[in-house]
Design a protein around this motif. Structure first.
Motif, PDB file in Angstrom:
ATOM      1  N   LYS A 142      -3.586   6.564   6.064  1.00 26.94           N
ATOM      2  CA  LYS A 142      -4.575   5.908   5.192  1.00 26.94           C
ATOM      3  C   LYS A 142      -4.406   4.388   5.232  1.00 26.94           C
ATOM      4  O   LYS A 142      -5.394   3.653   5.137  1.00 26.94           O
ATOM      5  CB  LYS A 142      -4.423   6.413   3.759  1.00 26.94           C
ATOM      6  CG  LYS A 142      -5.005   7.803   3.525  1.00 26.94           C
ATOM      7  CD  LYS A 142      -4.931   8.195   2.066  1.00 26.94           C
ATOM      8  CE  LYS A 142      -5.958   7.415   1.243  1.00 26.94           C
ATOM      9  NZ  LYS A 142      -5.963   7.865  -0.171  1.00 26.94           N
ATOM     10  N   TYR A 160      -7.162   2.590  -4.229  1.00 23.79           N
ATOM     11  CA  TYR A 160      -7.364   2.433  -2.788  1.00 23.79           C
ATOM     12  C   TYR A 160      -8.749   1.891  -2.456  1.00 23.79           C
ATOM     13  O   TYR A 160      -8.890   0.967  -1.643  1.00 23.79           O
ATOM     14  CB  TYR A 160      -7.149   3.788  -2.106  1.00 23.79           C
ATOM     15  CG  TYR A 160      -7.279   3.769  -0.593  1.00 23.79           C
ATOM     16  CD1 TYR A 160      -6.182   3.457   0.212  1.00 23.79           C
ATOM     17  CD2 TYR A 160      -8.494   4.070   0.032  1.00 23.79           C
ATOM     18  CE1 TYR A 160      -6.280   3.453   1.593  1.00 23.79           C
ATOM     19  CE2 TYR A 160      -8.604   4.069   1.419  1.00 23.79           C
ATOM     20  CZ  TYR A 160      -7.510   3.758   2.196  1.00 23.79           C
ATOM     21  OH  TYR A 160      -7.622   3.749   3.559  1.00 23.79           O
ATOM     22  N   PHE A 199      -7.186   1.787   6.286  1.00 22.09           N
ATOM     23  CA  PHE A 199      -7.489   0.644   5.421  1.00 22.09           C
ATOM     24  C   PHE A 199      -7.596  -0.633   6.249  1.00 22.09           C
ATOM     25  O   PHE A 199      -8.562  -1.404   6.113  1.00 22.09           O
ATOM     26  CB  PHE A 199      -6.380   0.500   4.373  1.00 22.09           C
ATOM     27  CG  PHE A 199      -6.574  -0.622   3.400  1.00 22.09           C
ATOM     28  CD1 PHE A 199      -7.142  -0.383   2.165  1.00 22.09           C
ATOM     29  CD2 PHE A 199      -6.183  -1.923   3.711  1.00 22.09           C
ATOM     30  CE1 PHE A 199      -7.328  -1.424   1.254  1.00 22.09           C
ATOM     31  CE2 PHE A 199      -6.358  -2.963   2.817  1.00 22.09           C
ATOM     32  CZ  PHE A 199      -6.930  -2.713   1.581  1.00 22.09           C
ATOM     33  N   LEU A 218       0.828  -1.204   0.000  1.00 19.61           N
ATOM     34  CA  LEU A 218       0.000   0.000   0.000  1.00 19.61           C
ATOM     35  C   LEU A 218       0.865   1.257   0.000  1.00 19.61           C
ATOM     36  O   LEU A 218       0.524   2.262  -0.638  1.00 19.61           O
ATOM     37  CB  LEU A 218      -0.933  -0.010   1.216  1.00 19.61           C
ATOM     38  CG  LEU A 218      -2.001  -1.114   1.217  1.00 19.61           C
ATOM     39  CD1 LEU A 218      -2.754  -1.135   2.538  1.00 19.61           C
ATOM     40  CD2 LEU A 218      -2.980  -0.920   0.066  1.00 19.61           C
ATOM     41  N   HIS A 248       0.149   5.466  -0.815  1.00 23.14           N
ATOM     42  CA  HIS A 248      -0.794   5.807   0.255  1.00 23.14           C
ATOM     43  C   HIS A 248      -0.034   6.145   1.542  1.00 23.14           C
ATOM     44  O   HIS A 248       0.984   5.518   1.861  1.00 23.14           O
ATOM     45  CB  HIS A 248      -1.763   4.655   0.499  1.00 23.14           C
ATOM     46  CG  HIS A 248      -2.495   4.227  -0.743  1.00 23.14           C
ATOM     47  ND1 HIS A 248      -3.279   5.088  -1.474  1.00 23.14           N
ATOM     48  CD2 HIS A 248      -2.540   3.030  -1.383  1.00 23.14           C
ATOM     49  CE1 HIS A 248      -3.789   4.439  -2.513  1.00 23.14           C
ATOM     50  NE2 HIS A 248      -3.351   3.188  -2.490  1.00 23.14           N
TER      51      HIS A 248
END
Length: 476
Positions: A59, A111, A63, A50, A55
């Motif tokens: 975030k 995302y 997630f 990620l 990201h």
């Protein structure tokens, strides 16, 4: 003499119980190995993947939190209806969701698409159990295994899963390093190859689920005996109204006894505290911490956590033997407490060897509470309640765990990663002391049944003695 000692060792290790278990028990253990192997491989790279997609750490934490929240809802629904709809069907459905998640993670980088796939499907942010699998499998193992052997079976069930995680971490780490160093693949492409493997293991798990027999299904409740039609009155006298008719939905939901509700509430509070602490330091964040702070490459990172997972797996065998002597609750507490202390110490050293030392020391007792906890939970509730209650407890644990990754992500964003480790260790120590205070003297259904049997034997012996004393000597 040698054979006698060998048999004794095998009994202590629980291998005889595992060897004598039904084929369905072995299939369930194999399923768990496959599933945890896939979890280990994906967890090693989840945060890094990620991050490579651009990201932020906050975030990424969000997630992981939303993934666990989605899993909470899906697990609650599937476990509540598992016994009525069929355990085999639910296990198969979960495996397909797992494969679907792997495919989407391998194909997309958006995302929100990945978040939907993680919520609806099965992606483990922590490397541990996620989804409805564990609750259903543990309930089925209790159903298929005599009470005396459950501790051994649960120990091997947990050990096999932890060994799967260990191998998944090691294989994933060195495969990634080979692809990047020798084949020249970019990082994102390499990570996506791991998720294709994750999807393949989901299909393997589906095949194993379909191989299970009908013996794993819950026993159907016997309807209450009805009045003899020969003696029943021609006209109803209102007796049929004494039992209210259940709706179709209510009829497939499990009935939970009042006694079990009290136990479950206490367990939920304590397990939620432990799970929240686990959420602050899940394996995916711990691996990223070592990668970020000490610059460990994927291969060495995988080897480190392969080692710790193998140590944790071996320690589970000792837990089963200790539990037979000191009881499940004391074994849970006094093995888990040291691991909580070492967890809090991990971020303190600035040198890699000392940080690794605390990780390894933590792994020595980290998982020793798993099998005794499962055996204790299976023993304190009624058989027809196990699947639902284990499912509810897993949902509570996942819900409590879900907020942790986001908090850790925010802390990491502000260079306060160490706070998450210290808080996690402190909360876990509090959970251990709470378990000891609430359940140290609690008696299971098996304990009470044994006490009743012994009391009945004593009563019969006393009656026979009184009858013998009152008997006329001339009649003897």
């Amino acid at each position: 003499m040698v054979t006698k000692y060998v048999v004794k060792v095998l009994e202590e290790l629980g291998l005889i119980s595992l060897w004598a278990s039904a084929i369905d028990v072995k299939l369930l253990c194999t399923q768990r190995f496959v599933r945890l192997f896939a979890y280990g491989g994906s967890t090693l790279i989840l945060v890094s993947y990620l991050a490579a997609l651009g990201h932020s750490r906050a975030k990424i934490g969000l997630f992981m939190t939303l993934t666990l929240v989605g899993d909470t809802v899906i697990s609650l629904v599937l476990t509540l209806f598992a016994d009525a709809l069929g355990r085999k069907a639910i296990l198969g459905l979960g495996a397909l969701l797992m494969a679907m998640s792997g495919v989407i993670f391998a194909l997309f980088g958006n995302y929100w698409i990945l978040l939907i796939a993680a919520i609806v499907g099965v992606i483990s942010p922590s490397g541990n159990e996620i989804g409805p699998f564990r609750a259903i499998e543990e309930s089925t193992l209790a159903h298929l295994t005599p009470a005396a052997n459950r501790g051994d079976i649960y120990a091997w069930y947990s050990l096999i899963g932890t060994a799967g995680t260990a191998l998944g971490l090691a294989v994933s780490g060195w495969v990634i390093q080979y692809m990047t160093d020798n084949l020249g693949w970019d990082v994102v492409k390499t990570y996506r190859a791991v998720f294709w493997g994750y999807a393949a293991f989901g299909i393997i798990k589906f095949t194993l689920a379909m191989a299970l027999s009908k013996s794993i299904e819950a026993e159907k409740k016997q309807p209450s005996p009805r009045e003899d039609p020969e003696t029943a009155p021609l006209l109803g006298d209102g007796a049929e109204d004494l039992e209210p008719k259940k709706s179709k939905l209510r009829s497939i939901l499990p009935d939970i006894s009042v006694e079990s509700r009290v136990i479950v509430i206490n367990l939920c509070i304590l397990f939620a505290l432990d799970a929240f602490a686990s959420g602050l330091a899940p394996l995916s964040w711990v691996t990223f911490f070592f990668h970020d702070k000490f610059g460990l490459q994927s291969g060495k990172l995988g080897s480190l956590f392969f080692t710790t997972s193998i140590i944790a797996a071996i320690s589970m065998l000792l837990a089963s033997s200790i539990a037979k002597r000191f009881g499940n609750v004391k074994t849970m507490v006094f093995t888990h407490l040291p691991s909580a202390i070492f967890l809090a110490l991990i971020p303190i050293p600035n040198s890699l060897p000392f940080a690794m030392l605390f990780v390894i020391l933590r792994s020595c007792t980290q998982s020793m509470d798993v099998a005794p906890r499962s055996a204790f939970l299976a023993a304190v509730v009624l058989p027809n309640e196990r699947t639902a209650i284990m499912g509810v407890i897993n949902v509570v644990k996942t819900s409590a765990q879900s907020l942790g990754p986001f908090i850790t992500g925010v802390l990491a964003e502000h260079n306060l990663f160490w706070v998450a480790f210290v808080a996690a260790g402190s909360l876990k120590a509090t959970y251990d002391l709470g378990m000891l205070a609430v359940f140290a003297s609690h008696k299971t259904h098996d304990d009470r049944a044994e006490e009743r049997r012994q009391t009945e034997e004593v009563r019969r012996a006393e009656e026979e003695e009184r009858l013998g004393e009152s008997e006329d000597p001339n009649e003897r």
